[in-house]
Scaffold this motif. Structure first.
Motif, mmCIF file in Angstrom:
data_model
loop_
_atom_site.group_PDB
_atom_site.id
_atom_site.type_symbol
_atom_site.label_atom_id
_atom_site.label_comp_id
_atom_site.label_asym_id
_atom_site.label_seq_id
_atom_site.Cartn_x
_atom_site.Cartn_y
_atom_site.Cartn_z
ATOM 1 N N UNK A 73 0.784 -1.228 0.000
ATOM 2 C CA UNK A 73 0.000 0.000 0.000
ATOM 3 C C UNK A 73 0.815 1.277 0.000
ATOM 4 N N UNK A 74 2.133 1.151 -0.101
ATOM 5 C CA UNK A 74 2.980 2.345 -0.068
ATOM 6 C C UNK A 74 2.927 3.075 -1.413
ATOM 7 N N UNK A 75 2.886 2.299 -2.483
ATOM 8 C CA UNK A 75 2.742 2.871 -3.816
ATOM 9 C C UNK A 75 1.506 2.263 -4.467
ATOM 10 N N UNK A 92 -4.608 3.159 -0.892
ATOM 11 C CA UNK A 92 -4.019 4.499 -0.939
ATOM 12 C C UNK A 92 -3.081 4.744 0.238
ATOM 13 N N UNK A 94 -0.688 2.505 3.497
ATOM 14 C CA UNK A 94 -0.306 1.224 4.090
ATOM 15 C C UNK A 94 -1.291 0.773 5.172
ATOM 16 N N UNK A 95 -1.999 1.732 5.757
ATOM 17 C CA UNK A 95 -2.984 1.394 6.775
ATOM 18 C C UNK A 95 -4.015 0.397 6.243
ATOM 19 N N UNK A 98 -2.527 -3.007 6.102
ATOM 20 C CA UNK A 98 -2.420 -3.552 7.461
ATOM 21 C C UNK A 98 -3.778 -4.020 7.965
ATOM 22 N N UNK A 106 10.050 -3.514 5.640
ATOM 23 C CA UNK A 106 10.600 -2.768 4.525
ATOM 24 C C UNK A 106 12.118 -2.850 4.533
ATOM 25 N N UNK A 110 11.734 1.131 8.118
ATOM 26 C CA UNK A 110 10.632 1.970 8.567
ATOM 27 C C UNK A 110 10.560 2.086 10.085
ATOM 28 N N UNK A 111 11.653 2.545 10.667
ATOM 29 C CA UNK A 111 11.637 2.841 12.097
ATOM 30 C C UNK A 111 11.902 4.328 12.299
ATOM 31 N N UNK A 112 11.549 4.833 13.471
ATOM 32 C CA UNK A 112 11.780 6.246 13.788
ATOM 33 C C UNK A 112 12.918 6.306 14.811
ATOM 34 N N UNK A 122 5.152 -0.783 18.278
ATOM 35 C CA UNK A 122 3.702 -0.661 18.181
ATOM 36 C C UNK A 122 3.239 0.555 17.381
ATOM 37 N N UNK A 123 4.177 1.260 16.770
ATOM 38 C CA UNK A 123 3.823 2.479 16.056
ATOM 39 C C UNK A 123 2.751 2.210 14.989
ATOM 40 N N UNK A 124 1.712 2.990 15.036
ATOM 41 C CA UNK A 124 0.638 2.842 14.058
ATOM 42 C C UNK A 124 -0.393 1.797 14.449
ATOM 43 N N UNK A 126 -0.965 1.027 18.034
ATOM 44 C CA UNK A 126 -0.804 1.113 19.478
ATOM 45 C C UNK A 126 -1.951 0.426 20.223
#
Ligand SMILES: Nc1ncnc2c1ncn2[C@@H]1O[C@H](COP(=O)(O)OP(=O)(O)OP(=O)(O)O)[C@@H](O)[C@H]1O
Ligand SMILES: [Mg+2]
Lengths: 341, 359
Positions: A73-75, A92, A94-95, A98, A106, A110-112, A122-124, A126
């Motif tokens: 869903x990223x592209x 449209x 990635x949500x 998921x 990825x 895809x980490x912060x 748990x990002x996204x 939670x």
């Protein structure tokens, strides 16, 4: 490992596979993607069935990541069709993927970096508790779950509160994998998950893939290492310059052919002659085009892995071709007992 | 491992739970002092104590309780706006229209109530909607165009600044709005937005209490809710956040609307304090908000910070602006002093973060 060669695989065209005829969870039909005027992917067919591992292989820039970014869903694809459960979709965000149980590791993980490990995990997605106005994060439960999932991978961290940016590249990769395994309910996508990993963790990842398959998940496994692919794969797709060069079921191809396809037979021969000029490189065991000598820890599998290490998100130093080939031989013994041919 | 260590500050303030006891026995646990230093607001706290001691020594009137009330008032008016600006900054964006947006909100309520002779509460509600709309517009434009927020909000800053002056002149023929002090609901609204509370014979403006309550709410939001997690994520790495399913667009637009909410609140306070609004006001304040957030330890590039830090930053601002007056210095020195504070705070924060992430 079976080596029954029925000759159809080497044709270089897409071969419709047979084993396990369950309806595909995710399917691409003649799908393609252009970035502006760069045609990164064109006319690709791919089916991911429950309880099967579909391996996608190919050189750097072949379009592997582009392919899975459509599924995750990223592209969005710009040509062809993308079906989930037989229904044409166009994610449209990635949500949406998921929410349909499609989780992805990825290539860039895809980490912060500045956020603690458990928050990244748990990002996204939670966990919360309490009624609306005071609905809050369930920190206890999240930390506990993250800790358990990481331990299951053989990663023990002193402090889940430390920023994920202070972990090693391999540790970060493990967090990303553990996260996807935890949230991937139906389809698990792994983009070069073993690129930065040591022997033990690579083995664990392959076991995870096998375990996910046995639980009935569909898995897309992207790798540069044909031996890793062959250990767990049920179906192999090789991409070259954005198109499908090979699509074969496990029964139709041997690991030697797979290696040969990946490197591109003629190119491999040329490479062998080139390497022969360099002192100290033993080219005796390198395969010739056509008659491919076998696997394991010969420099032949060092070659694709050497290129892999260049792209693995900033952790290049950790995967010299030496450790990579060590990895493949080391994990062979760990996983071969688990796989079902 | 060394790759990110130098630039990566530690995690945001550690919730009380300490995962001691489960470790791999290799790295020594970061000491309590180190963990404390890892909090984004520590640098600001040290600076605040320094500034307080300095003016306490240099300006005798500064020591009185009434002076404290004045300092706190000054800090609160700025601090209430600094909070949403800081959250937005943690979320990786700027809002240069924040200063004039306060004036826009106050003018909207004043002119609307006066021209249509409505109860002032109608003006207050319409101003709220207008302020939220300005924030939503900023966020929407940012998402749609992909332009940097610096540019987008510079545009809306100019638009609002011009509109404030022009629209006011159309209705009043003047640069200030008409006084609304004798209109329906004024006293009630004044008691909500601009009253005073007496504690021990000293009058404290009500904004001080709002400020502290809002700061507590913002802290809770940042550290204890999903949305707070998303703020850190979109500021820290927007692409990663999107890839794992964080609603990046929603988060950014909501943050801009938060700034609108703050602008509305401060605008209402100013309106009901002074009964009238000068249409040219607010220009330049946007930088003061950003400065206070940075002094408070929020990372200019996003992804790191707290709500407590900006409270301390605004308090330093209040102390400096009033302290100079109490010390009988030329107030022109204020900006120079603030500049020095900003540089010092930036350096202290840098040093603190290095200390904290070194293990
Ligand atoms: N966002 C983008 N914009 C423009 N072109 C892109 C973008 N992403 C990928 N490409 C192009 O698409 C092609 C395929 O890239 P992709 O990342 O899918 O390769 P890959 O097979 O994953 O390679 P690797 O093994 O190095 O990860 C490349 O030529 C690349 O330059
Ligand atoms: Mg890739």
């Amino acid at each position: 490992m079976t080596s029954n060669d029925n000759g159809t695989a080497s044709g270089g065209t897409a071969v419709k596979d047979a084993p396990g005829n369950a309806a595909p969870l995710v399917e691409l039909r003649a799908a393609g993607k252009s970035y502006g005027n760069v045609r990164a992917l064109h006319g690709v067919d791919l089916a991911v069935r429950p309880g099967q591992v579909t391996c996608v292989l190919g050189d750097n820039g072949a379009g592997k990541s582009t392919l899975i970014k459509i599924v995750s869903g990223l592209h969005q694809h710009t040509e062809g069709e993308f079906l989930v459960d037989g229904e044409a979709v166009r994610f449209s965000t990635p949500r949406e993927a998921l929410d349909r149980g499609i989780a992805t590791v990825y290539q860039d993980l895809a980490t912060v970096p500045l956020m603690p490990v458990w928050r990244n995990f748990f990002l996204g997605s939670e966990l919360t508790k309490g009624p609306w106005p005071v609905r809050r994060l369930d920190i206890e439960r999240m930390k506990k779950t993250a800790d358990e999932e990481l331990r299951a991978m053989g990663i023990v961290l002193d402090d889940l509160e430390q920023p994920i940016g202070t972990l090693s590249g391999g540790q970060r990769q493990c967090v990303a994998i553990a996260r996807a395994v935890h949230f991937g309910a139906r389809v698990l996508i792994l983009d070069e998950p073993t690129a930065a990993l040591g022997v033990k963790q690579s083995g664990v990842v392959l076991k995870y893939i096998a375990a996910a398959r046995d639980r009935g998940l569909g898995v897309i496994f992207i790798t540069h290492n044909p031996h890793h692919a062959y250990m767990v794969g049920d179906h192999f797709s090789v991409l070259r310059l954005g198109t499908l060069e090979l699509s074969a079921a496990r029964s139709e191809i041997t690991v030697e052919e797979l290696t040969n396809h990946m490197a591109g037979g003629a190119e491999l021969t040329a490479l062998k002659h080139e390497l022969a000029q360099v002192r100290g490189v033993d080219v005796e065991e390198l395969p010739e085009e056509g008659d491919v000598q076998v696997p394991a820890a010969t420099p032949s599998d060092g070659t694709p892995d050497g290129t892999a290490s260049e792209t693995s998100s900033g952790t290049a130093s950790e995967t010299s071709s030496g450790t990579a080939s060590e990895t493949s031989s080391g994990t062979a013994s760990e996983t071969s007992s688990e796989k079902t041919p | 491992m060394t790759m990110t260590q130098a630039s990566a500050p530690a995690a945001e303030p550690a919730p009380p739970d300490s995962p001691a006891g489960r470790k791999d026995g290799r790295a020594t646990e970061r000491s309590v002092a180190r963990r404390l230093l890892a909090r984004p607001e520590v640098g600001a706290l040290i600076a605040a104590v320094g500034v307080y001691v300095f003016f306490f020594a240099a300006a005798p009137p500064f020591r009185e309780a009434s002076s404290l009330a004045t300092v706190l008032y000054q800090a609160s008016v700025m601090g209430i706006m600094t909070l949403p600006v800081a959250l937005l900054m943690i979320g990786g964006e700027f809002d240069l229209s924040a200063g004039v947006a306060v004036t826009t909100s106050a003018l909207t309520a004043a002119i609307l109530s006066y021209q249509l002779t409505l109860n002032v509460w109608t003006g207050v509600i319409v101003a709220l909607i207008a302020s939220l709309a300005v924030g939503a517009f900023n966020g929407w434009l940012l998402i749609k165009t992909g332009l940097p927020s610096f540019l987008v909000t510079l545009g809306s800053f100019l638009i609002l600044q011009g509109a404030n002056l022009a629209v006011t002149k159309i209705f009043t023929g003047n640069v200030a709005s008409d006084s609304i002090s004798d209109m329906d609901g004024f006293d009630q609204a004044k008691s909500v937005f601009a009253s005073e509370i007496s504690i021990g014979g000293v009058n404290f403006k009500i904004t001080i209490f709002y400020w502290l309550v809002f700061a507590a709410l913002a802290t809770w939001l940042l550290l204890r809710t999903k949305f707070g997690n998303w703020i850190f994520a979109v500021g820290g790495n927007q692409d990663s956040a999107r890839a794992v399913g964080v609603p990046v667009k929603f988060t950014k637009i909501a943050l801009f609307m938060g700034v609108g909410l703050g602008a509305w609140f401060v605008g209402m306070h100013l309106l009901f304090s002074f009964n009238t609004v000068q249409s040219g006001e607010g220009v330049g304040n946007e930088f003061l908000y950003i400065i206070a957030a940075v002094i408070g330890g929020c990372l200019l590039t996003g992804g790191y910070g707290s709500a407590v830090g900006p409270v301390i930053g605004a308090f330093i601002f209040g102390m400096v602006s009033q302290g100079i007056v109490y010390a009988n210095w030329n107030p022109d020195w204020f900006k120079a002093f603030l500049g020095v504070m900003l540089l010092l705070a930036a350096l202290v924060n840098l040093w603190v973060r290095r200390q904290a992430t070194r293990r």
